[in-house]
Motif scaffolding. Structure first.
Motif, PDB file in Angstrom:
ATOM      1  N   ALA A  82     -15.097  83.902  26.784  1.00 21.91           N
ATOM      2  CA  ALA A  82     -16.012  84.030  25.647  1.00 21.91           C
ATOM      3  C   ALA A  82     -15.540  85.114  24.689  1.00 21.91           C
ATOM      4  CB  ALA A  82     -17.422  84.335  26.147  1.00 21.91           C
ATOM      5  N   ASP A  83     -15.099  86.244  25.222  1.00 23.23           N
ATOM      6  CA  ASP A  83     -14.633  87.344  24.378  1.00 23.23           C
ATOM      7  C   ASP A  83     -13.340  86.987  23.655  1.00 23.23           C
ATOM      8  OD1 ASP A  83     -14.864  90.124  23.470  1.00 23.23           O
ATOM      9  OD2 ASP A  83     -13.018  90.416  24.623  1.00 23.23           O
ATOM     10  N   LYS A  84     -12.404  86.371  24.365  1.00 21.41           N
ATOM     11  CA  LYS A  84     -11.125  85.983  23.742  1.00 21.41           C
ATOM     12  C   LYS A  84     -11.349  84.923  22.661  1.00 21.41           C
ATOM     13  CE  LYS A  84      -7.679  87.824  26.362  1.00 21.41           C
ATOM     14  NZ  LYS A  84      -6.562  88.571  25.820  1.00 21.41           N
ATOM     15  N   LYS A  85     -12.267  84.004  22.913  1.00 20.81           N
ATOM     16  CA  LYS A  85     -12.557  82.959  21.924  1.00 20.81           C
ATOM     17  C   LYS A  85     -13.205  83.578  20.692  1.00 20.81           C
ATOM     18  CE  LYS A  85     -12.136  78.693  20.942  1.00 20.81           C
ATOM     19  NZ  LYS A  85     -10.808  78.140  20.762  1.00 20.81           N
ATOM     20  N   MET A  86     -14.080  84.575  20.897  1.00 23.59           N
ATOM     21  CA  MET A  86     -14.710  85.260  19.769  1.00 23.59           C
ATOM     22  C   MET A  86     -13.651  86.021  18.966  1.00 23.59           C
ATOM     23  SD  MET A  86     -17.490  85.635  18.130  1.00 23.59           S
ATOM     24  CE  MET A  86     -18.698  85.008  19.264  1.00 23.59           C
ATOM     25  N   PHE A  93     -11.183  82.840  11.204  1.00 26.64           N
ATOM     26  CA  PHE A  93     -12.291  82.345  10.384  1.00 26.64           C
ATOM     27  C   PHE A  93     -12.370  80.814  10.425  1.00 26.64           C
ATOM     28  CE2 PHE A  93     -12.195  86.608   8.967  1.00 26.64           C
ATOM     29  CZ  PHE A  93     -13.390  86.889   8.347  1.00 26.64           C
ATOM     30  N   ASN A  94     -11.751  80.198  11.414  1.00 22.60           N
ATOM     31  CA  ASN A  94     -11.769  78.752  11.575  1.00 22.60           C
ATOM     32  C   ASN A  94     -13.148  78.318  12.079  1.00 22.60           C
ATOM     33  OD1 ASN A  94     -11.557  76.126  12.754  1.00 22.60           O
ATOM     34  ND2 ASN A  94      -9.366  76.400  13.017  1.00 22.60           N
ATOM     35  N   PRO A  95     -13.823  77.420  11.352  1.00 24.17           N
ATOM     36  CA  PRO A  95     -15.172  77.003  11.752  1.00 24.17           C
ATOM     37  C   PRO A  95     -15.254  76.419  13.169  1.00 24.17           C
ATOM     38  CG  PRO A  95     -14.657  76.167   9.565  1.00 24.17           C
ATOM     39  CD  PRO A  95     -13.412  76.790  10.103  1.00 24.17           C
ATOM     40  N   LEU A  96     -14.244  75.675  13.587  1.00 25.92           N
ATOM     41  CA  LEU A  96     -14.269  75.093  14.936  1.00 25.92           C
ATOM     42  C   LEU A  96     -14.198  76.190  15.999  1.00 25.92           C
ATOM     43  CD1 LEU A  96     -11.942  71.988  14.462  1.00 25.92           C
ATOM     44  CD2 LEU A  96     -14.436  72.038  14.602  1.00 25.92           C
ATOM     45  N   HIS A  97     -13.359  77.193  15.765  1.00 25.84           N
ATOM     46  CA  HIS A  97     -13.275  78.311  16.710  1.00 25.84           C
ATOM     47  C   HIS A  97     -14.575  79.101  16.738  1.00 25.84           C
ATOM     48  CE1 HIS A  97      -9.131  77.519  17.487  1.00 25.84           C
ATOM     49  NE2 HIS A  97      -8.707  77.867  16.282  1.00 25.84           N
ATOM     50  N   VAL A  98     -15.189  79.257  15.567  1.00 31.44           N
ATOM     51  CA  VAL A  98     -16.457  79.994  15.484  1.00 31.44           C
ATOM     52  C   VAL A  98     -17.535  79.280  16.293  1.00 31.44           C
ATOM     53  CG1 VAL A  98     -18.323  80.704  13.930  1.00 31.44           C
ATOM     54  CG2 VAL A  98     -15.952  81.124  13.284  1.00 31.44           C
ATOM     55  N   ILE A  99     -17.627  77.962  16.122  1.00 26.49           N
ATOM     56  CA  ILE A  99     -18.644  77.183  16.848  1.00 26.49           C
ATOM     57  C   ILE A  99     -18.415  77.280  18.358  1.00 26.49           C
ATOM     58  CG2 ILE A  99     -19.461  74.828  17.307  1.00 26.49           C
ATOM     59  CD1 ILE A  99     -18.925  74.306  14.260  1.00 26.49           C
ATOM     60  N   LYS A 100     -17.155  77.120  18.789  1.00 27.22           N
ATOM     61  CA  LYS A 100     -16.846  77.206  20.218  1.00 27.22           C
ATOM     62  C   LYS A 100     -17.138  78.602  20.760  1.00 27.22           C
ATOM     63  CE  LYS A 100     -13.320  73.600  20.288  1.00 27.22           C
ATOM     64  NZ  LYS A 100     -11.888  73.314  20.408  1.00 27.22           N
ATOM     65  N   ALA A 101     -16.785  79.630  19.982  1.00 31.51           N
ATOM     66  CA  ALA A 101     -17.024  81.009  20.423  1.00 31.51           C
ATOM     67  C   ALA A 101     -18.515  81.289  20.549  1.00 31.51           C
ATOM     68  CB  ALA A 101     -16.385  81.989  19.439  1.00 31.51           C
TER      69      ALA A 101
END
Length: 198
Positions: A82-86, A93-101
């Motif tokens: 969770a921390d690495k994904k955040m 600033f990729n929306p897909l990464h933000v949603i997953k994080a």
């Protein structure tokens, strides 16, 4: 980078080791390949070092003791993933990464729920854009007697004091608003992460 698998004398030990490493791989799958490899390498290293220290136990028993000390991958790696994904989301600033994080961090405090809600509110702007395309006359930014009335739909178009102020600029203004709000919210998320690290 390929992780060098450890060699075992007993087949049962090899199967236990491979099963444990597959579980780790599955848990870290949302991360970039480099981060996945780092986690796998770290666990592989702990297992190797643990086996080197255990000389008086049977191989299987020693391996099981080490894996018990390391813990269940699905539990111990969840906060790390969770921390690495955040971190990845706030860097790119990729929306897909933000949603997953946010999905991975949703149970880590109310602030992540608030950020999730703020991102959902951005979908409201997207809805307004499509609604303006479908119903251009009833959607917009309306003022009544030079005071803000509504951002959205109105049925008071025939009232004398009601005017739509943006006209054809409504869609470009909404697109710019989405982009600006997205970057502000993501920057605040990044700031929150930096503050939490201190």
């Amino acid at each position: 980078m390929k992780i060098k698998e450890l060699e075992f004398k007993e087949i049962a030990s090899k199967r236990i080791y491979e099963s444990y490493m597959k579980r780790i791989s599955k848990v870290v799958k949302p991360l970039p390949v480099q981060d996945q490899n780092e986690v796998l390498l770290e666990f592989n290293s702990h297992i190797y070092e643990g086996l080197q220290r255990q000389t008086n136990k049977a191989e299987v028993e020693g391996l099981l003791d080490i894996l018990d000390k390391l813990g269940v991958p699905e539990e111990i790696l969840k906060p790390l993933v969770a921390d690495k994904k955040m971190e990845q989301a706030t860097k790119t600033f990729n929306p897909l990464h933000v949603i997953k994080a946010l999905a991975l961090n949703i149970t880590n405090g109310i602030s992540y729920i608030i950020f999730f809600i703020l991102y959902l509110l951005l979908l409201g702007f997207v809805y307004l854009i499509f609604a303006k395309i479908v119903n251009p006359d009833t959607m917009g930014l309306f003022f009544e007697d030079e005071a803000f009335m509504v951002l959205g739909k109105t049925n008071k178009l025939n009232d004398p004091g009601v005017t739509e102020v943006l006209g054809n600029w409504f869609i470009p203004v909404m697109i710019v608003s989405i982009i600006v709000c997205y970057f502000i919210i993501t920057f605040l998320l990044k700031l929150k992460r930096i503050i939490n690290k201190k």
